[in-house]
Design a protein around this motif. Structure first.
Motif, PDB file in Angstrom:
ATOM      1  N   PHE A   1       0.845  -1.202   0.000  1.00 31.62           N
ATOM      2  CA  PHE A   1       0.000   0.000   0.000  1.00 31.62           C
ATOM      3  C   PHE A   1       0.877   1.247   0.000  1.00 31.62           C
ATOM      4  CE2 PHE A   1      -2.617   3.154   2.292  1.00 31.62           C
ATOM      5  CZ  PHE A   1      -3.735   3.154   1.472  1.00 31.62           C
ATOM      6  N   TRP A   2       1.918   1.265   0.816  1.00 26.30           N
ATOM      7  CA  TRP A   2       2.820   2.413   0.919  1.00 26.30           C
ATOM      8  C   TRP A   2       3.497   2.702  -0.421  1.00 26.30           C
ATOM      9  CZ3 TRP A   2       4.121   6.290   4.059  1.00 26.30           C
ATOM     10  CH2 TRP A   2       5.305   6.962   3.819  1.00 26.30           C
ATOM     11  N   PHE A   3       4.074   1.677  -1.046  1.00 23.89           N
ATOM     12  CA  PHE A   3       4.827   1.897  -2.279  1.00 23.89           C
ATOM     13  C   PHE A   3       3.951   2.156  -3.493  1.00 23.89           C
ATOM     14  CE2 PHE A   3       8.250  -0.057   0.200  1.00 23.89           C
ATOM     15  CZ  PHE A   3       9.241   0.890  -0.043  1.00 23.89           C
ATOM     16  N   LEU A   4       2.715   1.677  -3.487  1.00 24.88           N
ATOM     17  CA  LEU A   4       1.847   1.881  -4.652  1.00 24.88           C
ATOM     18  C   LEU A   4       0.983   3.127  -4.554  1.00 24.88           C
ATOM     19  CD1 LEU A   4       0.664  -1.746  -5.455  1.00 24.88           C
ATOM     20  CD2 LEU A   4       2.419  -0.390  -6.605  1.00 24.88           C
ATOM     21  N   LEU A   5       0.628   3.573  -3.336  1.00 24.39           N
ATOM     22  CA  LEU A   5      -0.295   4.693  -3.197  1.00 24.39           C
ATOM     23  C   LEU A   5       0.287   5.904  -2.469  1.00 24.39           C
ATOM     24  CD1 LEU A   5      -3.508   2.675  -2.314  1.00 24.39           C
ATOM     25  CD2 LEU A   5      -2.906   3.701  -4.487  1.00 24.39           C
ATOM     26  N   ILE A   6       0.795   5.710  -1.292  1.00 24.39           N
ATOM     27  CA  ILE A   6       1.201   6.845  -0.456  1.00 24.39           C
ATOM     28  C   ILE A   6       2.460   7.522  -0.992  1.00 24.39           C
ATOM     29  CG2 ILE A   6       1.953   7.525   1.850  1.00 24.39           C
ATOM     30  CD1 ILE A   6       0.153   5.262   2.933  1.00 24.39           C
ATOM     31  N   ARG A   7       3.493   6.750  -1.289  1.00 27.29           N
ATOM     32  CA  ARG A   7       4.761   7.328  -1.727  1.00 27.29           C
ATOM     33  C   ARG A   7       4.640   8.110  -3.043  1.00 27.29           C
ATOM     34  NH1 ARG A   7       9.775   4.813  -3.861  1.00 27.29           N
ATOM     35  NH2 ARG A   7      11.469   6.141  -3.153  1.00 27.29           N
ATOM     36  N   PRO A   8       3.982   7.586  -4.071  1.00 25.14           N
ATOM     37  CA  PRO A   8       3.834   8.379  -5.313  1.00 25.14           C
ATOM     38  C   PRO A   8       3.044   9.670  -5.090  1.00 25.14           C
ATOM     39  CG  PRO A   8       3.366   6.075  -5.749  1.00 25.14           C
ATOM     40  CD  PRO A   8       3.496   6.219  -4.268  1.00 25.14           C
ATOM     41  N   GLN A   9       2.022   9.630  -4.224  1.00 28.16           N
ATOM     42  CA  GLN A   9       1.244  10.835  -3.939  1.00 28.16           C
ATOM     43  C   GLN A   9       2.119  11.886  -3.261  1.00 28.16           C
ATOM     44  OE1 GLN A   9      -1.734  11.691  -4.901  1.00 28.16           O
ATOM     45  NE2 GLN A   9      -1.776  13.592  -3.774  1.00 28.16           N
ATOM     46  N   GLN A  10       2.977  11.475  -2.348  1.00 31.21           N
ATOM     47  CA  GLN A  10       3.871  12.419  -1.682  1.00 31.21           C
ATOM     48  C   GLN A  10       4.848  13.037  -2.678  1.00 31.21           C
ATOM     49  OE1 GLN A  10       5.582  10.010   1.441  1.00 31.21           O
ATOM     50  NE2 GLN A  10       4.063  10.695   2.937  1.00 31.21           N
ATOM     51  N   LYS A  11       5.324  12.249  -3.634  1.00 29.88           N
ATOM     52  CA  LYS A  11       6.233  12.775  -4.658  1.00 29.88           C
ATOM     53  C   LYS A  11       5.526  13.819  -5.529  1.00 29.88           C
ATOM     54  CE  LYS A  11       9.644   9.170  -5.365  1.00 29.88           C
ATOM     55  NZ  LYS A  11      10.259   8.289  -6.374  1.00 29.88           N
ATOM     56  N   ARG A  12       4.276  13.536  -5.911  1.00 26.41           N
ATOM     57  CA  ARG A  12       3.514  14.494  -6.720  1.00 26.41           C
ATOM     58  C   ARG A  12       3.290  15.792  -5.956  1.00 26.41           C
ATOM     59  NH1 ARG A  12       0.797   9.885  -8.604  1.00 26.41           N
ATOM     60  NH2 ARG A  12      -0.751  10.025  -6.964  1.00 26.41           N
ATOM     61  N   GLN A  13       2.930  15.698  -4.670  1.00 25.38           N
ATOM     62  CA  GLN A  13       2.706  16.891  -3.867  1.00 25.38           C
ATOM     63  C   GLN A  13       3.980  17.712  -3.725  1.00 25.38           C
ATOM     64  OE1 GLN A  13       1.029  15.254  -0.264  1.00 25.38           O
ATOM     65  NE2 GLN A  13      -1.071  15.523  -0.996  1.00 25.38           N
ATOM     66  N   LYS A  14       5.115  17.056  -3.574  1.00 25.01           N
ATOM     67  CA  LYS A  14       6.394  17.762  -3.457  1.00 25.01           C
ATOM     68  C   LYS A  14       6.710  18.494  -4.761  1.00 25.01           C
ATOM     69  CE  LYS A  14      11.259  17.159  -2.485  1.00 25.01           C
ATOM     70  NZ  LYS A  14      12.369  16.233  -2.336  1.00 25.01           N
ATOM     71  N   ALA A  15       6.483  17.845  -5.899  1.00 23.77           N
ATOM     72  CA  ALA A  15       6.744  18.465  -7.197  1.00 23.77           C
ATOM     73  C   ALA A  15       5.843  19.682  -7.410  1.00 23.77           C
ATOM     74  CB  ALA A  15       6.540  17.450  -8.317  1.00 23.77           C
ATOM     75  N   ILE A  16       4.586  19.595  -7.000  1.00 24.66           N
ATOM     76  CA  ILE A  16       3.660  20.723  -7.137  1.00 24.66           C
ATOM     77  C   ILE A  16       4.092  21.881  -6.247  1.00 24.66           C
ATOM     78  CG2 ILE A  16       1.291  21.481  -6.666  1.00 24.66           C
ATOM     79  CD1 ILE A  16       0.395  18.691  -7.669  1.00 24.66           C
ATOM     80  N   ARG A  17       4.496  21.575  -5.000  1.00 27.40           N
ATOM     81  CA  ARG A  17       4.972  22.630  -4.099  1.00 27.40           C
ATOM     82  C   ARG A  17       6.201  23.333  -4.675  1.00 27.40           C
ATOM     83  NH1 ARG A  17       3.875  18.950   0.003  1.00 27.40           N
ATOM     84  NH2 ARG A  17       6.067  18.340   0.116  1.00 27.40           N
ATOM     85  N   GLU A  18       7.126  22.568  -5.248  1.00 31.06           N
ATOM     86  CA  GLU A  18       8.310  23.167  -5.858  1.00 31.06           C
ATOM     87  C   GLU A  18       7.942  24.043  -7.048  1.00 31.06           C
ATOM     88  OE1 GLU A  18      11.253  20.257  -6.882  1.00 31.06           O
ATOM     89  OE2 GLU A  18      11.461  19.574  -4.808  1.00 31.06           O
ATOM     90  N   MET A  19       7.018  23.567  -7.885  1.00 34.74           N
ATOM     91  CA  MET A  19       6.591  24.341  -9.044  1.00 34.74           C
ATOM     92  C   MET A  19       5.957  25.655  -8.605  1.00 34.74           C
ATOM     93  SD  MET A  19       3.577  25.045 -11.121  1.00 34.74           S
ATOM     94  CE  MET A  19       2.462  23.822 -10.561  1.00 34.74           C
ATOM     95  N   HIS A  20       5.091  25.612  -7.573  1.00 34.12           N
ATOM     96  CA  HIS A  20       4.450  26.827  -7.076  1.00 34.12           C
ATOM     97  C   HIS A  20       5.473  27.797  -6.493  1.00 34.12           C
ATOM     98  CE1 HIS A  20       0.203  24.913  -6.645  1.00 34.12           C
ATOM     99  NE2 HIS A  20       0.443  25.328  -7.867  1.00 34.12           N
ATOM    100  N   SER A  21       6.482  27.292  -5.820  1.00 38.48           N
ATOM    101  CA  SER A  21       7.476  28.183  -5.213  1.00 38.48           C
ATOM    102  C   SER A  21       8.429  28.765  -6.260  1.00 38.48           C
ATOM    103  CB  SER A  21       8.260  27.461  -4.119  1.00 38.48           C
ATOM    104  OG  SER A  21       9.049  26.441  -4.669  1.00 38.48           O
TER     105      SER A  21
END
Length: 87
Positions: free
Chosen positions: A17-37
């Protein structure tokens, strides 16, 4: 020993569950935060609603976007979906 046989499948399911759902979502959120900043004046962007424009000015939470006929629209910084600058 019997306890390990009961807990091991649960731990395995959590790991999957962690490797298929949670970890990819955290990576996407980090990329969006970087793009916004990293947004800056002159960036060509697309908003969540699909509006295309160029950033005219940017504040901490607000982005003013220049669209057709030199019209300026004010958006929340979080409304920017992607930067489409030609690299």
């Amino acid at each position: 020993m019997e306890m390990l046989g009961t807990i091991l499948p649960l731990l395995l399911m959590f790991a999957i569950f962690w490797f298929l759902l949670i970890r990819p979502q955290q990576k996407r959120q980090k990329a969006i935060r970087e793009m916004h900043s990293n947004l800056q004046k002159g960036d060509k962007i697309v908003t969540i609603g699909g509006l295309h424009g160029v950033i005219d000015s940017i504040d901490e939470d607000i982005v003013v976007i220049l669209v057709n006929d030199n019209r300026k629209l004010t958006f929340d910084r979080n409304a920017v979906r992607e930067v489409v600058n030609p690299d």
